[in-house]
Write a protein that holds these residues in place. Structure first.
Motif, PDB file in Angstrom:
ATOM      1  N   ARG B 260      13.736   0.950 -15.797  1.00 32.91           N
ATOM      2  CA  ARG B 260      14.128  -0.207 -16.593  1.00 32.91           C
ATOM      3  C   ARG B 260      15.600  -0.047 -16.939  1.00 32.91           C
ATOM      4  NH1 ARG B 260      12.436  -1.511 -22.586  1.00 32.91           N
ATOM      5  NH2 ARG B 260      13.641  -3.434 -22.678  1.00 32.91           N
ATOM      6  N   ILE B 261      16.348  -1.143 -16.862  1.00 31.68           N
ATOM      7  CA  ILE B 261      17.778  -1.071 -17.165  1.00 31.68           C
ATOM      8  C   ILE B 261      18.096  -2.042 -18.286  1.00 31.68           C
ATOM      9  CG2 ILE B 261      20.120  -1.405 -16.266  1.00 31.68           C
ATOM     10  CD1 ILE B 261      19.034  -0.764 -13.482  1.00 31.68           C
ATOM     11  N   ARG B 262      18.757  -1.547 -19.327  1.00 29.18           N
ATOM     12  CA  ARG B 262      19.208  -2.439 -20.397  1.00 29.18           C
ATOM     13  C   ARG B 262      20.714  -2.370 -20.487  1.00 29.18           C
ATOM     14  NH1 ARG B 262      16.150  -0.828 -25.760  1.00 29.18           N
ATOM     15  NH2 ARG B 262      17.615  -2.391 -26.600  1.00 29.18           N
ATOM     16  N   THR B 263      21.375  -3.511 -20.462  1.00 26.74           N
ATOM     17  CA  THR B 263      22.840  -3.528 -20.607  1.00 26.74           C
ATOM     18  C   THR B 263      23.200  -4.033 -22.004  1.00 26.74           C
ATOM     19  OG1 THR B 263      22.919  -5.750 -19.703  1.00 26.74           O
ATOM     20  CG2 THR B 263      23.257  -3.949 -18.157  1.00 26.74           C
ATOM     21  N   GLY B 264      24.455  -3.818 -22.366  1.00 25.95           N
ATOM     22  CA  GLY B 264      24.924  -4.272 -23.676  1.00 25.95           C
ATOM     23  C   GLY B 264      24.342  -3.461 -24.818  1.00 25.95           C
ATOM     24  N   VAL B 265      23.902  -2.236 -24.521  1.00 32.62           N
ATOM     25  CA  VAL B 265      23.391  -1.382 -25.592  1.00 32.62           C
ATOM     26  C   VAL B 265      24.195  -0.086 -25.621  1.00 32.62           C
ATOM     27  CG1 VAL B 265      21.041  -2.223 -25.804  1.00 32.62           C
ATOM     28  CG2 VAL B 265      21.588  -0.605 -24.016  1.00 32.62           C
ATOM     29  N   ASP B 266      24.667   0.197 -26.805  1.00 31.01           N
ATOM     30  CA  ASP B 266      25.570   1.326 -26.970  1.00 31.01           C
ATOM     31  C   ASP B 266      24.805   2.509 -27.542  1.00 31.01           C
ATOM     32  OD1 ASP B 266      27.851   2.738 -27.012  1.00 31.01           O
ATOM     33  OD2 ASP B 266      28.840   1.590 -28.601  1.00 31.01           O
ATOM     34  N   VAL B 267      24.763   3.592 -26.812  1.00 30.33           N
ATOM     35  CA  VAL B 267      24.094   4.790 -27.332  1.00 30.33           C
ATOM     36  C   VAL B 267      25.036   5.470 -28.317  1.00 30.33           C
ATOM     37  CG1 VAL B 267      23.185   7.079 -26.751  1.00 30.33           C
ATOM     38  CG2 VAL B 267      22.741   5.124 -25.247  1.00 30.33           C
ATOM     39  N   GLU B 268      24.522   5.712 -29.519  1.00 24.24           N
ATOM     40  CA  GLU B 268      25.382   6.302 -30.540  1.00 24.24           C
ATOM     41  C   GLU B 268      25.168   7.796 -30.659  1.00 24.24           C
ATOM     42  OE1 GLU B 268      26.597   3.968 -34.162  1.00 24.24           O
ATOM     43  OE2 GLU B 268      25.255   5.466 -35.054  1.00 24.24           O
ATOM     44  N   ARG B 269      23.934   8.220 -30.477  1.00 23.30           N
ATOM     45  CA  ARG B 269      23.608   9.632 -30.661  1.00 23.30           C
ATOM     46  C   ARG B 269      22.515  10.041 -29.690  1.00 23.30           C
ATOM     47  NH1 ARG B 269      26.613  12.686 -32.449  1.00 23.30           N
ATOM     48  NH2 ARG B 269      27.740  12.349 -34.363  1.00 23.30           N
ATOM     49  N   ILE B 270      22.581  11.275 -29.294  1.00 25.35           N
ATOM     50  CA  ILE B 270      21.443  11.866 -28.597  1.00 25.35           C
ATOM     51  C   ILE B 270      20.688  12.661 -29.648  1.00 25.35           C
ATOM     52  CG2 ILE B 270      20.733  13.536 -26.847  1.00 25.35           C
ATOM     53  CD1 ILE B 270      23.274  12.676 -25.272  1.00 25.35           C
ATOM     54  N   ARG B 271      19.439  12.299 -29.848  1.00 24.60           N
ATOM     55  CA  ARG B 271      18.667  12.920 -30.941  1.00 24.60           C
ATOM     56  C   ARG B 271      18.053  14.243 -30.493  1.00 24.60           C
ATOM     57  NH1 ARG B 271      16.391  10.161 -35.618  1.00 24.60           N
ATOM     58  NH2 ARG B 271      14.814  11.798 -35.606  1.00 24.60           N
ATOM     59  N   THR B 272      18.069  15.190 -31.398  1.00 22.69           N
ATOM     60  CA  THR B 272      17.466  16.479 -31.066  1.00 22.69           C
ATOM     61  C   THR B 272      16.601  16.934 -32.232  1.00 22.69           C
ATOM     62  OG1 THR B 272      19.496  17.483 -31.900  1.00 22.69           O
ATOM     63  CG2 THR B 272      19.276  17.337 -29.522  1.00 22.69           C
ATOM     64  N   ARG B 273      15.607  17.730 -31.913  1.00 21.14           N
ATOM     65  CA  ARG B 273      14.851  18.416 -32.958  1.00 21.14           C
ATOM     66  C   ARG B 273      14.497  19.801 -32.433  1.00 21.14           C
ATOM     67  NH1 ARG B 273       9.763  15.819 -33.763  1.00 21.14           N
ATOM     68  NH2 ARG B 273      10.899  13.990 -34.482  1.00 21.14           N
ATOM     69  N   ASP B 274      14.702  20.811 -33.248  1.00 18.87           N
ATOM     70  CA  ASP B 274      14.452  22.197 -32.841  1.00 18.87           C
ATOM     71  C   ASP B 274      15.156  22.508 -31.522  1.00 18.87           C
ATOM     72  OD1 ASP B 274      12.810  22.282 -35.049  1.00 18.87           O
ATOM     73  OD2 ASP B 274      11.022  21.734 -33.883  1.00 18.87           O
ATOM     74  N   ALA B 275      16.437  22.131 -31.450  1.00 19.14           N
ATOM     75  CA  ALA B 275      17.279  22.421 -30.283  1.00 19.14           C
ATOM     76  C   ALA B 275      16.741  21.815 -28.997  1.00 19.14           C
ATOM     77  CB  ALA B 275      17.461  23.935 -30.099  1.00 19.14           C
ATOM     78  N   LEU B 282      20.536   4.061 -30.769  1.00 17.28           N
ATOM     79  CA  LEU B 282      21.517   3.058 -30.366  1.00 17.28           C
ATOM     80  C   LEU B 282      22.376   2.668 -31.563  1.00 17.28           C
ATOM     81  CD1 LEU B 282      19.219   0.838 -28.126  1.00 17.28           C
ATOM     82  CD2 LEU B 282      20.457   2.932 -27.563  1.00 17.28           C
ATOM     83  N   SER B 283      23.474   2.001 -31.276  1.00 20.73           N
ATOM     84  CA  SER B 283      24.415   1.673 -32.359  1.00 20.73           C
ATOM     85  C   SER B 283      23.794   0.720 -33.381  1.00 20.73           C
ATOM     86  CB  SER B 283      25.693   1.077 -31.778  1.00 20.73           C
ATOM     87  OG  SER B 283      25.368  -0.023 -30.972  1.00 20.73           O
ATOM     88  N   ASP B 284      22.799  -0.052 -32.955  1.00 23.00           N
ATOM     89  CA  ASP B 284      22.165  -0.944 -33.930  1.00 23.00           C
ATOM     90  C   ASP B 284      21.031  -0.244 -34.687  1.00 23.00           C
ATOM     91  OD1 ASP B 284      20.175  -0.695 -32.069  1.00 23.00           O
ATOM     92  OD2 ASP B 284      20.121  -2.819 -31.490  1.00 23.00           O
ATOM     93  N   GLY B 285      20.925   1.065 -34.500  1.00 17.46           N
ATOM     94  CA  GLY B 285      19.913   1.816 -35.239  1.00 17.46           C
ATOM     95  C   GLY B 285      18.614   2.001 -34.485  1.00 17.46           C
ATOM     96  N   GLU B 286      18.423   1.263 -33.427  1.00 21.52           N
ATOM     97  CA  GLU B 286      17.179   1.389 -32.654  1.00 21.52           C
ATOM     98  C   GLU B 286      17.062   2.798 -32.073  1.00 21.52           C
ATOM     99  OE1 GLU B 286      16.836  -1.395 -29.421  1.00 21.52           O
ATOM    100  OE2 GLU B 286      15.153  -0.271 -28.535  1.00 21.52           O
ATOM    101  N   GLU B 287      15.845   3.322 -32.108  1.00 26.18           N
ATOM    102  CA  GLU B 287      15.637   4.649 -31.538  1.00 26.18           C
ATOM    103  C   GLU B 287      14.753   4.544 -30.305  1.00 26.18           C
ATOM    104  OE1 GLU B 287      14.603   7.727 -34.176  1.00 26.18           O
ATOM    105  OE2 GLU B 287      15.983   7.049 -35.753  1.00 26.18           O
ATOM    106  N   VAL B 288      15.098   5.320 -29.296  1.00 34.32           N
ATOM    107  CA  VAL B 288      14.274   5.352 -28.093  1.00 34.32           C
ATOM    108  C   VAL B 288      13.877   6.803 -27.860  1.00 34.32           C
ATOM    109  CG1 VAL B 288      14.175   4.837 -25.623  1.00 34.32           C
ATOM    110  CG2 VAL B 288      15.597   3.420 -27.121  1.00 34.32           C
ATOM    111  N   GLY B 289      12.605   7.049 -27.776  1.00 35.98           N
ATOM    112  CA  GLY B 289      12.127   8.409 -27.557  1.00 35.98           C
ATOM    113  C   GLY B 289      12.220   8.773 -26.090  1.00 35.98           C
TER     114      GLY B 289
END
Lengths: 528, 530
Positions: B260-275, B282-289
């Motif tokens: 699946r490809i989504r354009t116009g979405v800015d990734v703000e952070r790569i989320r990590t837990r326990d390294a 995403l910049s709008d706050g949306e989270e993708v697991g």
């Protein structure tokens, strides 16, 4: 002259030829050294060019002379005394300066004055460099393996080398790869911010090369300065009592003591060969000298293109030697001075005059000096490395007077329009002008001036194209590629002819390693 | 968290799309996130002026990986690669030119006009370089080993490459090892005397680099432009319809495989837990697991911009900061009322169908670099020009042309201050001025002009420092050193975070090989985990 057959004839009485002779004689070979000039030492000579003033005419500092050679040949007993050069002083155009002293804390305080960050980094940097120097030391002390050869001995050597590198671990290996491939400017940018510090360190990476501080491949030469051991201490530069020629004389004396015969003013015109083997040499005088082995301390071009006919060697080997790059890039100015220089940045007679003085205010300064040379001109504002040997050894000059040795870069061998007397003097003037920006009294203190262009170095010392290292120390001319692939082990395609000069691994500088390694190779094949 | 994927790709550049397609084909659920409204990253075609379509960043292919074209069936998604008979035209001052054709005989004839000796050496040059060129091909396809080789697989890679070297024969082997660290100038000094030929070839060694042709390691890049086949130079490869067609085809293949490809979405952070990676924000706050994240963004952006700083060892961060990304180029796009009249090409438009390279001598390049190393734009820059509308009428209105000009050197960091509108326009003027010397009257044919400075390239395409290869292709930043030794196997110190962009081996150029290699490593790790 009687017709005596020698075990080995060494062509060229430079320091490497003499080291080689001494080792061969020590093993019991009957050795003759032939030197074209009246003085021994090749580029490592002291000469009284002006009455009362002893110039280290070409090479002027000792940094890399292998301690094992000093030990094996008992050079101290033969008069070698190395006096430490204790500092590097870099005057700056704004009348500030930077000095690195032998004393660590003093250097640290000085660096702190310029940049606290650099003072911190300097220690870390030094530690890493010492580790890396340790890592490459074994490589400098071995005859290079030939990656193209499947001989068992060679494969074993490759495997040993592989194990050595694996043993270093990933951090050091990566650091070593960076050091080998980066420019000194980029490498130092990762550590320091003080321009004068970076430039003065980078300068050591460009000495003798036709490269600028931003040219990749210049970083690794930084390492050489951490390998220069004197009495086991890393990183000290030295100066021989009596000038650089005293090093050669000590080695010659050792060689003679071991039974070597040495003849000066004996210019070799040809290497004699028969059925694909070297059998002796013919002198310019017409005299022929027979020998079981011939060892050349001359640079590869002189040896293979000058003393042999092309049809005596395989064509691809001749091609390799032809394309071996030699472009000399430095000149030398020696001065007899009525008084010491007074640097406006640090006036008076201070300990800074006992060390090296480096005209290298910024990396850009060095790079611009290189730009001039790239297009065939000598630098309008050159990099200069200056020492005053008479400060350390007063016997070099009459009382109260001094000799100054100025290494100058860049001065391209292939100057636009060629070198002549006029250009030589113009070059000398540029050097004096540049120096007088920092020490204005020098101009009037000059009693005598000797200017050596790369063309002069070729003519006087037999350095092809004036290259002080017998061939550029660029990545593709090092280790198993020096001077030609498959012939980096001091042997040559002509049986019984060997090479022992700076054109072989590990290269230039007054280190003696090629002479010693060549002797080891020869003795492996020709036990007396 | 609303969704969860097996793999999230950050950035839909060509390498990201290649990687996504392979992962999707292997059965992973894949999401590709692109900041811009279109996919393609630096390989896009944009209508900058009505009716004129330009390859606004990369304008030619750089050894497109054949495995990718074949495996993904890109032809079925509209990819058509054009290889003009004329590879490179080098216009010279004074009106002459040097043309390198795909046909080696014709080329040798052409070289003979400039130097009979060079013409004789031309085929010998190919023969001498072929072993090195082939070897580099194998190296590019391999995942770099760890240093020192830790796992048996790394040893195997080393041994395989070692065997390839061994099989060459002794002379070829030492020649490969000798040539790789050389400068383009040193290599060319050994072979050719005619300045037009030396200038043309040397340019291949410095393209994209903040170095001149006398810098060690530029011979390596030069070799990258050679073909081991008879044609000597690698054919110039353009994409019919523009570079965007390639990335559209890649996107098509990826989607067809289930990505699946989504354009116009800015990734703000790569989320990590326990390294360990857990997804992206995403910049709008949306989270993708995500079970794993693959970054097509350059290493500096990835580690200094997207990963939580606390996840990284300071020593690692220092190394990433030290990656050199000194942009060296700019782009100028010209809408032309007519075909430019390069001297000596009148009535022979076929001479303009390949690359037009303004680099008449080696010293010309070196001087161009001299300006840049002190922080200025080259007074006489090296230019690489393509006029795709010549053979592809869809790119410009009838009779008019879209010309793309790659400009080197234009440093990202200027001595006189930062890039602004004024400096952008004066760069444009300088390029047009340079072109006018070879194609008189071109300035009068310009309908519109669009200039991208290195700063613009950073803004628009996310290229840190304006460096197209996500890290300079210098000797110390290649193979197991690329981008830093810890990441040379496409893995990173953060578990389940991978890299797949040009910042990884084998580096820049529109080839897709980094994306291919990265996908292979991701899938291999997945197998091990099972």
């Amino acid at each position: 002259m009687k017709c005596k057959d020698y075990d080995a004839v060494i062509v060229g009485g430079g320091h490497n030829g003499l080291v080689n002779a001494a080792y061969l004689a020590r093993a019991g070979l009957d050795v003759l050294v032939l030197e074209r000039r009246p003085v021994l030492g090749g580029a490592a000579v002291t000469e009284e060019i002006h009455p009362g003033f002893q110039y280290s005419v070409c090479s002027y500092v000792v940094s890399l002379l292998r301690p094992e050679i000093i030990q094996d040949l008992e050079l101290a007993r033969h008069g070698l005394e190395i006096l430490p050069l204790e500092s590097t002083f870099t005057p700056l155009p704004n009348d500030d300066y930077l000095v690195r002293w032998a004393d660590h804390d003093q250097t640290r305080r000085e660096l702190y004055r310029h940049s606290p960050r650099d003072a911190e980094a300097y220690d870390e940097f030094g530690k890493l460099m010492v580790q890396l120097a340790m890592a490459v030391k074994p490589i400098l002390g071995m005859a290079p393996p030939d990656p193209g050869s499947m001989r068992p001995g060679n494969l074993a050597k490759m495997a040993r080398l592989g194990r050595h590198f694996r043993g270093l671990g990933s951090e050091k290996l990566a650091a070593l790869v960076k050091l080998m491939t980066m420019s000194s400017a980029d490498y130092l940018d990762e550590w320091f911010e003080t321009e004068a510090l970076k430039a003065t360190m980078a300068a050591s990476g460009i000495i003798g090369t036709f490269l600028g501080p931003r040219s990749p491949g210049t970083a690794y030469v930084l390492l050489h300065h951490y390998i220069g051991e004197i009495d086991g201490a890393f990183r000290a530069w030295g100066f021989a009592r009596g000038g650089t020629g005293a090093v050669s004389e000590a080695i010659a004396s050792a060689a003679r003591g071991l039974g070597t015969e040495i003849r000066t003013e004996a210019s070799v015109e040809r290497i004699l060969s028969k059925d694909g083997r070297a059998v002796g040499v013919a002198l310019e005088s017409g005299e022929e000298i027979r020998a079981r082995l011939v060892v050349s301390g001359l640079d590869p071009k002189r040896t293979f293109l000058g003393l042999l006919e092309p049809d005596e060697l395989p064509p691809e080997f001749v091609d390799s030697i032809r394309r071996f790059r030699m472009r000399g890039s430095s000149g030398k100015v020696n001065l007899a001075l009525a008084e010491l220089p007074h640097f406006t940045a640090l006036p008076g007679v201070g300990p800074h005059l006992r060390g090296a003085m480096s005209i290298s205010p910024s990396v850009e300064y060095l790079e611009r000096a290189y730009d001039d040379a790239k297009y065939g001109e000598f630098s309008r504002r050159p990099y200069m490395d200056i020492v005053i040997p008479s400060m350390i050894d007063p016997s070099m000059a009459p009382p109260g007077k001094h000799v100054m040795s100025i290494f100058v870069q860049y001065a391209p061998y292939a100057l636009n329009g060629g070198w002549d007397d006029e250009r030589r003097e113009a070059f000398g003037d540029t050097v004096i002008d540049t120096l007088c920006r920092y020490a204005p009294n020098v101009r009037d203190a000059i009693i005598h001036r000797q200017v050596l262009t790369p063309a002069d170095m070729e003519e006087t010392f037999g350095l092809t194209e004036g290259n002080i290292f017998h061939g550029e120390l660029s990545l593709h001319q090092l280790f198993f590629l020096r001077p030609a692939p498959a012939w980096a082990n001091y042997r040559t395609p002509l049986a019984n002819l060997y090479q022992c000069g700076s054109g072989t691994h590990p290269g230039g500088g007054v280190c003696g390693a090629p002479g010693r390694l060549a002797a080891q190779q020869i003795l492996k094949e020709h036990r007396p | 968290m609303s969704e969860r994927y097996d793999a999230v790709l950050v950035g839909a550049g060509h390498n990201g799309l290649v990687c996504a397609a392979y992962l999707a084909r292997a059965g992973l659920s894949v999401l590709v996130l692109e900041r811009r409204e279109m996919v393609g990253g630096a390989a896009v075609t944009e209508e900058l002026f009505p009716g004129f379509r330009f390859d606004s960043c990369a304008h030619r292919l750089g050894h497109l990986d054949r495995r990718v074209v074949r495996d993904l069936g890109l032809a079925g998604y509209g990819l058509q690669v054009r290889r003009p008979d004329l590879a490179v035209l080098a216009p010279l001052p004074g009106g002459d030119h040097l043309a390198i054709w795909r046909d080696p005989e014709v080329t040798a004839e052409e070289i003979r006009r400039h130097s009979p000796d060079d013409a004789l050496r031309w085929p010998r040059f190919r023969a001498a370089m072929a072993p090195a060129v082939r070897f580099l091909g194998h190296v590019a396809a391999a995942t770099p080993p760890e240093l020192p080789p830790a796992a048996s697989r790394d040893l195997l890679t080393f041994m395989q490459l070692g065997l390839r070297l061994r099989r060459m024969g002794r002379r070829e082997l030492t020649e490969v090892l000798r040539v790789l660290p050389m400068s383009a100038a040193e290599l060319l000094d050994e072979w050719f005397e005619s300045e037009p030929l030396r200038g043309l070839l040397a340019a291949m060694g410095v393209t994209g680099l903040f170095m001149g042709p006398r810098a060690a390691g530029t011979a390596y890049l030069l070799l990258g432009g050679l073909s081991p086949e008879a044609e000597v130079l690698r054919p110039t490869e353009l994409v019919a319809g523009g570079m965007g067609r390639l990335t559209e085809a890649l996107a098509g293949a990826a989607v067809a495989s289930g990505a699946r490809i989504r354009t116009g979405v800015d990734v703000e952070r790569i989320r990590t837990r326990d390294a360990k990676v857990t997804g992206v924000v995403l910049s709008d706050g949306e989270e993708v697991g995500a079970a794993r994240v693959v970054s097509n963004v350059d290493p500096k952006r990835t580690f200094l911009g997207l990963v939580e700083p606390t996840e990284l060892d300071p020593e690692f961060v220092r190394k990433v900061k030290n990656i050199r990304t000194r942009g060296a180029f700019a782009k100028v796009h010209l809408a032309l009322a007519e075909l430019p009249r390069f001297d000596g090409t009148a009535g022979r438009p076929e001479l303009l169908e390949g690359l037009i390279r303004i680099s008449p001598s080696l010293d010309y390049l070196e001087r161009a670099y001299d300006d840049a190393k002190y922080g200025g734009v080259s007074r006489s820059p090296y230019l690489e020009v393509v006029i795709p509308s010549l053979t592809d009428p869809t790119l410009a209105p009838p009779g008019q042309h879209a010309m793309s000009v790659y400009v080197q050197y234009a440093p990202y960091e200027l001595e006189e201050g930062s890039w602004n509108d004024h400096r952008r326009e004066s760069l444009g003027d300088r390029v047009v001025g340079t072109l006018s010397a070879y194609a008189p009257g071109i300035d009068e044919a310009i309908l519109d002009r669009h200039v991208l400075t290195p700063a613009d390239l950073e803004d628009v395409y996310g290229l840190t420092g304006g460096c197209a290869s996500h890290g300079e292709m210098a000797l110390d930043q290649l193979f197991f050193m690329r981008p830093v030794p810890e990441c040379a196997q496409y893995r990173t110190p953060v578990r389940d975070l991978y890299l797949c962009g040009a910042g990884t081996h084998p580096g820049g150029g529109v080839s897709g090989t980094a994306g291919y290699n990265a996908a292979r490593e991701v899938l291999r790790a997945g197998k091990r985990a099972e």
